[in-house]
Scaffold this active site. Structure first.
Site, PDB file in Angstrom:
ATOM      1  CG  MET A 115      -1.773  -1.113   1.287  1.00 29.53           C
ATOM      2  SD  MET A 115      -2.948  -1.022   2.776  1.00 29.53           S
ATOM      3  CE  MET A 115      -3.902   0.379   2.399  1.00 29.53           C
ATOM      4  CG  HIS A 116       0.408   3.379   2.342  1.00 33.09           C
ATOM      5  ND1 HIS A 116      -0.707   3.624   2.472  1.00 33.09           N
ATOM      6  CD2 HIS A 116       0.913   2.366   3.165  1.00 33.09           C
ATOM      7  CE1 HIS A 116      -1.159   2.961   3.688  1.00 33.09           C
ATOM      8  NE2 HIS A 116      -0.478   2.236   4.197  1.00 33.09           N
TER       9      HIS A 116
ATOM     10  CG  ASP B  55       0.081  -5.112   1.677  1.00 33.66           C
ATOM     11  OD1 ASP B  55      -0.845  -4.408   2.389  1.00 33.66           O
ATOM     12  OD2 ASP B  55       1.149  -5.262   1.724  1.00 33.66           O
TER      13      ASP B  55
END
Length: 521
Positions: free
Chosen positions: A90-91, A249
């Protein structure tokens, strides 16, 4: 009905692709690793082209292993795949120009360079307003701060940017040509109205970010596009194969471990360490110590923590101090971590007076400090590699316990706890979790395929193979092993855990002083 589903899990250390039968049986799996770049202390970047190359290689490999011919670009055999789901770290920030070309390495979730930008976001939006809308404070690992950092420090890159994507959504673009995302992954950008499951116009306006740069929003089970002819030729997939929204995830791991109903939780021991609990409604920690995100289950949410260097701490130790174990493992044909764990098992609880703080990349949950750094405390000339390994395993476990304590303080149940991620392969580490948490630790029969299985299930729901996420998990995700806490060991760990809790407050000033000295150097 088509028989197969494909799950692609784009991790930080590598991409793992798994081909599943519709009953959840893993038919073939393959992983390709790639490098992580750290051009400065606390920075972390990767090349999106490495991810796409890994996806091509892993998809080709699983199709070949399963007997589906990837060389047949018409996709006759591959047409048995009903759908594709993508899970991802992520991110991370991926910026593309008007031709869809990558403008800069992706700045990753564990990158800590955006402290100043996070303060700017908090001041511009307001701390309470930001948490009320995005369910989270401005965090250095989240995407919004990275966007502002690029705009400030790389203005030519920002000027050329036409599309902003998350890592797995870049792979979606490569597969389908679509610029899209979904709610679970977008929850970690500081740009999503999490309760309403849509982009926040208010925050985008206040931060002066053009909403046209962002992908179209979907639920995790929605079909977002189909495999193009070009992607089919590169991967062996059939042209026209549906690709669903997928999930970040941890949201994907939740589905893969059956954590899709209230009362269920799991711990991930991957590159990062996560404690994740399902929620039927929005539950927010006002202090921002843990995160509230949209679940991959439509209309549901999740409360989760994220410590930045769990398995990464053990990998760092392997790469810097355990060359002998790596060489011996190669001779024996086993994983180096098996030999490292065996050394740790010979060492007593507490590693003969050695503590480890796993803040190699700064820390997020529950400390919110990008300037924190790792430390061995109590190191003496009598300590060897076994002590170092045990201390790392214990330090990561204590960091997870600290997050579990926060969730318990919010009355979020964590007693039905699963374990997944690479670290969950170790029965020794799972037993340590059980002893330190004081609750049983379960695995599922497909727990090691958690995120890949999770997005394969989402692909099955999106293409009509299963009626719902919950019913699919009921049919597919089966319990495997259960390890129960040893009360005596739990009592032995407790004083070390309490001592661990006192270390960060004692060292915070030192961490920040060192960060200031580095910035002046």
């Amino acid at each position: 009905m088509k028989e197969y589903l494909l799950g692609i899990d784009l991790g930080t250390s590598g991409t793992k692709t798994v081909l599943f039968r519709s009953d959840g049986t893993a038919m073939a799996a393959h992983t390709v690793e790639y490098p992580l770049y750290q051009p400065q202390n606390g920075w972390a970047e990767q090349e999106p082209s490495d991810w796409w190359r890994a996806v091509q290689e892993t998809v080709q490999a699983v199709l070949a292993k399963s007997g589906v011919d990837p060389a047949d670009i018409r996709g006759v055999a591959a047409a048995d795949i009903a759908g594709v789901g993508i899970s991802g770290q992520m991110h991370g920030l991926v910026m593309l120009d008007e031709r869809g070309e990558v403008l800069h390495r992706s700045i990753l979730w564990c990158d800590g360079r955006t402290g100043e930008e996070c303060r700017e976001i908090t001041e511009t939006v307001g701390a309470e307003k930001l948490i009320a809308i995005t369910a989270n404070p401005a965090l250095a690992g989240f995407t919004a701060g990275k966007i502002l950092w690029v705009r400030k420090h790389l203005p030519e890159v920002y000027k050329a940017c036409r599309h902003i994507l998350l890592p797995k959504d870049y792979i979606r673009y490569c597969l389908t040509g679509q610029f899209a995302t979904e709610v679970s992954d977008a929850s970690g950008m500081n740009l999503l109205d999490v309760p309403r499951r849509q982009w926040s116009d208010e925050i985008l306006n206040k931060l002066d970010i053009d909403p046209a740069l962002l992908g179209r929003m979907y639920e995790s089970v929605d079909v977002t596009g189909t495999v193009t002819a070009e992607a089919a030729a590169l991967t062996g997939l059939a042209e026209g194969t549906p690709v669903v929204g997928g999930a970040g995830d941890n949201a994907a791991a939740a589905v893969g471990t059956g954590t899709v109903r209230y009362g269920k939780a799991f711990t991930t021991l991957g590159t990062s360490g996560v404690v994740f609990a399902h929620a039927d409604s929005v539950s927010i920690d006002p202090a921002g110590r843990v995160h509230t995100f949209c679940s991959a289950v439509p209309g549901k949410w999740a409360v989760m923590s994220c410590t930045l260097a769990a398995g990464q701490s053990l990998r760092w130790l392997r790469d810097t101090c355990c060359a002998g174990e790596v060489a011996e493992a190669a001779k024996q044909g086993v994983d180096p971590y098996e030999l490292m764990t065996a050394l740790a098992e010979k060492t007593p609880i507490g590693a003969d007076g050695l503590l480890f703080l796993p803040y190699l990349m700064g820390e997020r949950s529950p400390l919110l400090d990008e300037k924190a750094r790792g430390a061995f405390i109590g190191l003496s000339g009598g300590h060897g590699r076994g002590h170092l390994i045990r201390a790392v395993l214990e330090g990561v476990t204590y960091s997870q316990r600290q997050c579990v304590d926060v969730l318990r303080g919010m009355n979020v149940p964590t007693e039905e706890m699963m374990a997944c991620g690479g670290g969950a392969r170790s029965a020794f580490w799972r037993q340590m979790l059980a002893d330190v948490y004081g609750c049983p630790i379960q695995t599922a029969k497909a727990a090691l395929e958690g995120p890949a299985l999770g997005v394969a299930i989402l692909a099955g729901v999106g293409t009509g193979v299963y009626p719902s996420v919950e019913s699919a998990c009921d049919a597919i995700v089966k319990p495997d092993t259960v390890l129960y806490p040893d009360a005596e060991c739990g009592r032995a760990y407790e004083p070390y855990y309490q001592l661990y809790l006192r270390q960060y407050p004692a060292l915070r000033e030192t961490f920040h002083a060192l960060a200031a000295m580095r910035s002046r150097a």
